[in-house]
Write a protein that holds these residues in place. Structure first.
Motif, PDB file in Angstrom:
ATOM      1  N   SER A  57     -42.677 -30.080  17.034  1.00 36.55           N
ATOM      2  CA  SER A  57     -41.819 -30.441  16.339  1.00 36.55           C
ATOM      3  C   SER A  57     -43.241 -30.905  15.027  1.00 36.55           C
ATOM      4  O   SER A  57     -44.886 -30.423  15.467  1.00 36.55           O
ATOM      5  CB  SER A  57     -41.844 -31.701  16.689  1.00 36.55           C
ATOM      6  OG  SER A  57     -42.328 -32.657  16.651  1.00 36.55           O
ATOM      7  N   GLY A  58     -42.708 -30.031  14.635  1.00 36.91           N
ATOM      8  CA  GLY A  58     -43.327 -29.888  12.868  1.00 36.91           C
ATOM      9  C   GLY A  58     -42.742 -29.685  11.558  1.00 36.91           C
ATOM     10  O   GLY A  58     -41.281 -29.577  11.469  1.00 36.91           O
ATOM     11  N   THR A  59     -43.394 -29.249  10.653  1.00 33.75           N
ATOM     12  CA  THR A  59     -43.099 -28.323   9.340  1.00 33.75           C
ATOM     13  C   THR A  59     -42.760 -27.473   8.788  1.00 33.75           C
ATOM     14  O   THR A  59     -44.436 -27.523   9.205  1.00 33.75           O
ATOM     15  CB  THR A  59     -43.311 -30.360   8.396  1.00 33.75           C
ATOM     16  OG1 THR A  59     -42.686 -30.117   7.274  1.00 33.75           O
ATOM     17  CG2 THR A  59     -44.647 -29.956   8.106  1.00 33.75           C
ATOM     18  N   ILE A  60     -42.449 -27.074   7.831  1.00 33.05           N
ATOM     19  CA  ILE A  60     -42.087 -26.048   6.669  1.00 33.05           C
ATOM     20  C   ILE A  60     -42.149 -25.668   5.785  1.00 33.05           C
ATOM     21  O   ILE A  60     -41.098 -26.571   5.204  1.00 33.05           O
ATOM     22  CB  ILE A  60     -41.281 -25.206   7.282  1.00 33.05           C
ATOM     23  CG1 ILE A  60     -41.344 -24.531   8.972  1.00 33.05           C
ATOM     24  CG2 ILE A  60     -41.307 -23.691   6.627  1.00 33.05           C
ATOM     25  CD1 ILE A  60     -39.719 -24.026   9.514  1.00 33.05           C
ATOM     26  N   ARG A  61     -43.870 -25.889   5.122  1.00 28.78           N
ATOM     27  CA  ARG A  61     -43.399 -26.328   3.832  1.00 28.78           C
ATOM     28  C   ARG A  61     -43.777 -24.819   2.567  1.00 28.78           C
ATOM     29  O   ARG A  61     -44.680 -23.868   2.697  1.00 28.78           O
ATOM     30  CB  ARG A  61     -44.344 -27.572   2.583  1.00 28.78           C
ATOM     31  CG  ARG A  61     -44.369 -28.942   3.791  1.00 28.78           C
ATOM     32  CD  ARG A  61     -42.950 -29.213   3.960  1.00 28.78           C
ATOM     33  NE  ARG A  61     -42.735 -30.512   4.742  1.00 28.78           N
ATOM     34  CZ  ARG A  61     -43.269 -31.488   3.889  1.00 28.78           C
ATOM     35  NH1 ARG A  61     -43.282 -32.241   2.718  1.00 28.78           N
ATOM     36  NH2 ARG A  61     -42.769 -33.147   4.960  1.00 28.78           N
ATOM     37  N   THR A  62     -42.162 -24.463   1.079  1.00 32.50           N
ATOM     38  CA  THR A  62     -42.801 -23.465   0.125  1.00 32.50           C
ATOM     39  C   THR A  62     -43.018 -24.151  -0.425  1.00 32.50           C
ATOM     40  O   THR A  62     -41.946 -25.114  -0.697  1.00 32.50           O
ATOM     41  CB  THR A  62     -42.159 -22.084   1.009  1.00 32.50           C
ATOM     42  OG1 THR A  62     -40.850 -22.276   0.812  1.00 32.50           O
ATOM     43  CG2 THR A  62     -41.992 -22.056   2.244  1.00 32.50           C
ATOM     44  N   ASN A  63     -43.384 -23.102  -1.791  1.00 24.28           N
ATOM     45  CA  ASN A  63     -43.175 -23.233  -2.453  1.00 24.28           C
ATOM     46  C   ASN A  63     -42.124 -22.394  -3.998  1.00 24.28           C
ATOM     47  O   ASN A  63     -41.702 -22.329  -5.250  1.00 24.28           O
ATOM     48  CB  ASN A  63     -44.125 -23.306  -3.700  1.00 24.28           C
ATOM     49  CG  ASN A  63     -45.241 -22.503  -4.226  1.00 24.28           C
ATOM     50  OD1 ASN A  63     -45.037 -21.255  -3.583  1.00 24.28           O
ATOM     51  ND2 ASN A  63     -45.774 -22.583  -4.498  1.00 24.28           N
ATOM     52  N   SER A  64     -41.515 -21.562  -2.409  1.00 25.57           N
ATOM     53  CA  SER A  64     -40.866 -20.322  -3.054  1.00 25.57           C
ATOM     54  C   SER A  64     -39.021 -20.705  -2.754  1.00 25.57           C
ATOM     55  O   SER A  64     -39.374 -20.056  -0.598  1.00 25.57           O
ATOM     56  CB  SER A  64     -41.467 -18.808  -2.701  1.00 25.57           C
ATOM     57  OG  SER A  64     -40.451 -18.172  -2.859  1.00 25.57           O
ATOM     58  N   ALA A  65     -38.583 -19.945  -2.928  1.00 26.84           N
ATOM     59  CA  ALA A  65     -37.095 -20.333  -1.916  1.00 26.84           C
ATOM     60  C   ALA A  65     -36.701 -18.774  -0.878  1.00 26.84           C
ATOM     61  O   ALA A  65     -36.299 -18.866   0.282  1.00 26.84           O
ATOM     62  CB  ALA A  65     -35.862 -19.884  -3.165  1.00 26.84           C
ATOM     63  N   ASP A  66     -37.499 -17.315  -1.526  1.00 24.27           N
ATOM     64  CA  ASP A  66     -37.359 -16.219  -0.977  1.00 24.27           C
ATOM     65  C   ASP A  66     -37.847 -16.204   0.542  1.00 24.27           C
ATOM     66  O   ASP A  66     -37.745 -15.810   1.469  1.00 24.27           O
ATOM     67  CB  ASP A  66     -37.962 -15.175  -1.468  1.00 24.27           C
ATOM     68  CG  ASP A  66     -37.081 -15.143  -2.773  1.00 24.27           C
ATOM     69  OD1 ASP A  66     -35.939 -14.975  -2.952  1.00 24.27           O
ATOM     70  OD2 ASP A  66     -37.533 -14.391  -3.577  1.00 24.27           O
ATOM     71  N   ILE A  67     -39.186 -17.419   0.200  1.00 27.09           N
ATOM     72  CA  ILE A  67     -40.228 -17.128   1.518  1.00 27.09           C
ATOM     73  C   ILE A  67     -39.489 -18.483   2.191  1.00 27.09           C
ATOM     74  O   ILE A  67     -39.687 -18.687   3.308  1.00 27.09           O
ATOM     75  CB  ILE A  67     -41.435 -18.084   0.922  1.00 27.09           C
ATOM     76  CG1 ILE A  67     -42.987 -16.549  -0.209  1.00 27.09           C
ATOM     77  CG2 ILE A  67     -42.710 -18.363   1.831  1.00 27.09           C
ATOM     78  CD1 ILE A  67     -44.053 -17.265  -0.408  1.00 27.09           C
ATOM     79  N   ARG A  68     -39.270 -19.041   2.093  1.00 23.84           N
ATOM     80  CA  ARG A  68     -38.510 -19.924   3.143  1.00 23.84           C
ATOM     81  C   ARG A  68     -37.403 -19.381   3.382  1.00 23.84           C
ATOM     82  O   ARG A  68     -37.381 -19.603   5.027  1.00 23.84           O
ATOM     83  CB  ARG A  68     -37.901 -21.223   2.376  1.00 23.84           C
ATOM     84  CG  ARG A  68     -37.167 -22.498   2.902  1.00 23.84           C
ATOM     85  CD  ARG A  68     -36.215 -23.553   1.652  1.00 23.84           C
ATOM     86  NE  ARG A  68     -35.627 -24.316   2.411  1.00 23.84           N
ATOM     87  CZ  ARG A  68     -34.548 -24.945   2.241  1.00 23.84           C
ATOM     88  NH1 ARG A  68     -33.543 -25.066   1.189  1.00 23.84           N
ATOM     89  NH2 ARG A  68     -34.172 -26.048   2.862  1.00 23.84           N
ATOM     90  N   ASP A  69     -36.517 -18.883   2.699  1.00 23.01           N
ATOM     91  CA  ASP A  69     -35.467 -17.800   3.453  1.00 23.01           C
ATOM     92  C   ASP A  69     -35.777 -17.115   4.472  1.00 23.01           C
ATOM     93  O   ASP A  69     -35.628 -16.719   5.457  1.00 23.01           O
ATOM     94  CB  ASP A  69     -34.220 -17.455   2.397  1.00 23.01           C
ATOM     95  CG  ASP A  69     -34.378 -18.049   1.965  1.00 23.01           C
ATOM     96  OD1 ASP A  69     -33.809 -19.029   1.803  1.00 23.01           O
ATOM     97  OD2 ASP A  69     -33.636 -17.828   0.840  1.00 23.01           O
ATOM     98  N   THR A  70     -37.087 -16.323   4.631  1.00 24.45           N
ATOM     99  CA  THR A  70     -37.614 -15.333   5.247  1.00 24.45           C
ATOM    100  C   THR A  70     -38.297 -16.334   6.860  1.00 24.45           C
ATOM    101  O   THR A  70     -38.464 -15.612   7.402  1.00 24.45           O
ATOM    102  CB  THR A  70     -39.316 -14.715   4.505  1.00 24.45           C
ATOM    103  OG1 THR A  70     -38.392 -13.886   3.448  1.00 24.45           O
ATOM    104  CG2 THR A  70     -40.077 -13.764   5.829  1.00 24.45           C
ATOM    105  N   ILE A  71     -39.158 -17.312   6.442  1.00 20.60           N
ATOM    106  CA  ILE A  71     -39.607 -18.045   7.399  1.00 20.60           C
ATOM    107  C   ILE A  71     -38.242 -18.480   8.645  1.00 20.60           C
ATOM    108  O   ILE A  71     -38.462 -18.166   9.228  1.00 20.60           O
ATOM    109  CB  ILE A  71     -40.246 -19.525   7.012  1.00 20.60           C
ATOM    110  CG1 ILE A  71     -41.556 -19.198   6.405  1.00 20.60           C
ATOM    111  CG2 ILE A  71     -40.337 -19.997   8.336  1.00 20.60           C
ATOM    112  CD1 ILE A  71     -42.864 -19.484   5.778  1.00 20.60           C
ATOM    113  N   LEU A  72     -37.545 -18.670   7.577  1.00 18.31           N
ATOM    114  CA  LEU A  72     -35.821 -19.644   8.224  1.00 18.31           C
ATOM    115  C   LEU A  72     -35.650 -18.154   9.253  1.00 18.31           C
ATOM    116  O   LEU A  72     -35.082 -18.854  10.243  1.00 18.31           O
ATOM    117  CB  LEU A  72     -35.562 -20.688   7.639  1.00 18.31           C
ATOM    118  CG  LEU A  72     -35.680 -21.477   6.923  1.00 18.31           C
ATOM    119  CD1 LEU A  72     -35.200 -22.231   6.509  1.00 18.31           C
ATOM    120  CD2 LEU A  72     -36.449 -22.791   8.055  1.00 18.31           C
ATOM    121  N   ALA A  73     -35.366 -16.614   8.755  1.00 20.91           N
ATOM    122  CA  ALA A  73     -34.796 -15.886   8.858  1.00 20.91           C
ATOM    123  C   ALA A  73     -35.921 -15.324  10.576  1.00 20.91           C
ATOM    124  O   ALA A  73     -35.831 -14.841  11.800  1.00 20.91           O
ATOM    125  CB  ALA A  73     -34.642 -14.931   8.390  1.00 20.91           C
TER     126      ALA A  73
END
Length: 442
Positions: A300-316
């Motif tokens: 288990s862990g966490t994902i942190r970003t300061n960019s909506a685009d980067i967040r969407d890319t990681i999650l996709a």
């Protein structure tokens, strides 16, 4: 309704022009000073009796009683244990919301303060120590102080003030972290109409931060805090004897490769010119002894970003990567993702327009942050609905070494009582100096 960027900037550019000549109402400082002893007492009481997320029963009672004593309309049970107060000012103006969070953390306090917490709570059926290790006690006390000051001078208050006392910003003690059907915290407050009755036009929040000098305020237009998404990966193999791994399927080795692979999502799969991203595995559980390869490992862990685009890319891309590595090692991997909060984004026009108000709250002690900060906050959900501004208040006495201050979430974390008056003033000045659409100024 969220403003389109051009309209929002135009509206708040007009506000900025108006606020350049902002003048402090003469009653603010004396009123805040008169309330300061009560604010400190409230903070100490709340600190000594912390409650976990969705369990803030006594804190909510205290908040509601105080608001009612000042003649403020009160709604309880909002977002489960949240409280909403409504103060109707004596002058025409907009509807502005001020938000504070009330919940504490499952941390054993080690500060040695005379009002230190000795409380325990129940989180998912397990008894745990409880501490206000992130300053929510200070947030609640400061917003109560602002409510008192504004209520005592309601004839001079423009428009309507909505006080949002929110539960479960840190998560809910009665909800599994990966219950995707759960609605908690800011999301639950919004669901229950916290921004709708009356309709809020802008929302403001203040958060105390260790390692920043007491009485100083910090702001940043645009991205202020990271997004946050948690994940859990259950890796299933085939249990066998450690001396003969070929007779089973090893989920430990596969898990190690998954941890490695997740890092490549940041280093090789996202456009780092858009911002930053971090994937951290904080927990690995599997196995019971030295000579048995287990059937199951959980990461288990966490994902942190300061960019909506980067967040969407990681999650996709994360599901394909995890399943691909699992397939290569002949294990099955079940990925669960819990979406906590998007990037906390301060409306740029609103932020610049309110800088003079911040200066009134902390003269000569206001600083623009050069970069966003790494934590996350579900205040971001309010700021998706209406223009928002989230600022930071120093919590460490100025004479101390800022680099040695115990950070937020530490068992040694503490808040300087001297900073509370600045937080109260910030809330009050947000209200007095906001110039909204309904005034015709925009």
């Amino acid at each position: 309704m969220k403003f389109p960027a051009p309209l929002g900037l135009a509206i708040f550019a007009a506000m900025a022009s108006t606020l350049c000549n902002a003048a402090d109402a003469p009653w603010v400082n004396p009123a805040v000073t008169a309330a300061s002893a009560q604010v400190i007492d409230l903070r100490h009481s709340i600190h000594q009796h912390p409650e976990l997320g969705n369990m803030e029963v006594q804190t909510s009672v205290l908040v509601a009683q105080q608001l009612k004593s000042w003649g403020i309309e009160v709604r309880t049970g909002v977002g489960k244990t949240g409280v909403v107060g409504v103060l109707r000012g004596g002058k025409p103006g907009a509807v502005v919301a001020l938000r504070a969070d009330m919940d504490a953390l499952p941390v054993k306090e080690m500060t040695g303060l005379p009002f230190a917490s000795k409380a325990e709570g129940v989180r998912l059926g397990k008894t745990v120590p409880v501490m206000h290790a992130c300053g929510h006690d200070a947030h609640t006390a400061m917003l109560l102080g602002a409510a008192r000051v504004l209520a005592e001078h309601r004839e001079d208050v423009p428009g309507t003030v909505v006080f949002l006392f929110q539960p479960a910003e840190e998560g809910a003690a009665d909800v599994d972290d990966f219950d995707t059907h759960a609605v908690i915290g800011a999301k639950a407050m919004i669901r229950d109409g916290a921004l709708d009755s009356p309709k809020v036009e802008a929302v403001f929040g203040v958060h105390v931060m260790s390692g920043y000098p007491s009485g100083h305020l910090y702001y940043k237009p645009g991205t202020a805090l990271n997004s946050a998404d948690d994940f859990r990966i259950t890796v299933n193999g085939k249990q066998t004897h450690g001396s003969a791994p070929w007779t089973g399927v090893d989920p430990i080795v596969a898990s190690e490769k998954i941890v490695d692979g997740l890092q490549t999502l940041v280093s090789r799969r996202i456009d780092l010119t858009k911002g930053m991203g971090v994937i951290s595995v904080g927990s690995i559980n599997g196995g019971t002894t030295t000579n048995i390869i287990p059937e199951t490992v959980t990461l288990s862990g966490t994902i942190r970003t300061n960019s909506a685009d980067i967040r969407d890319t990681i999650l996709a891309k994360m599901p394909t990567l995890v399943s691909g590595i699992a397939s290569a090692y002949e294990v099955k991997a079940d990925l669960e993702v819990m979406h906590y909060a998007p990037v906390t984004t301060n409306n740029p026009g609103l932020t610049e327009a309110m800088v003079p108000a911040l200066e009134l709250a902390a003269p000569g002690k206001v600083e623009r942050l050069p970069a966003s900060l790494s934590p996350s906050e579900d205040f971001s959900l309010y700021a998706e609905k209406v223009p928002g501004l989230f600022v930071f208040l120093g919590a460490t006495p100025e004479g101390q070494d800022m680099n040695k201050a115990a950070p937020n979430h530490s068992p040694y974390f503490s808040v300087d009582d001297g900073t509370l008056t600045t937080g109260v003033k910030a809330y009050v000045q947000f209200v007095l100096n906001y110039v909204g659409r309904v005034t015709g100024k925009s």
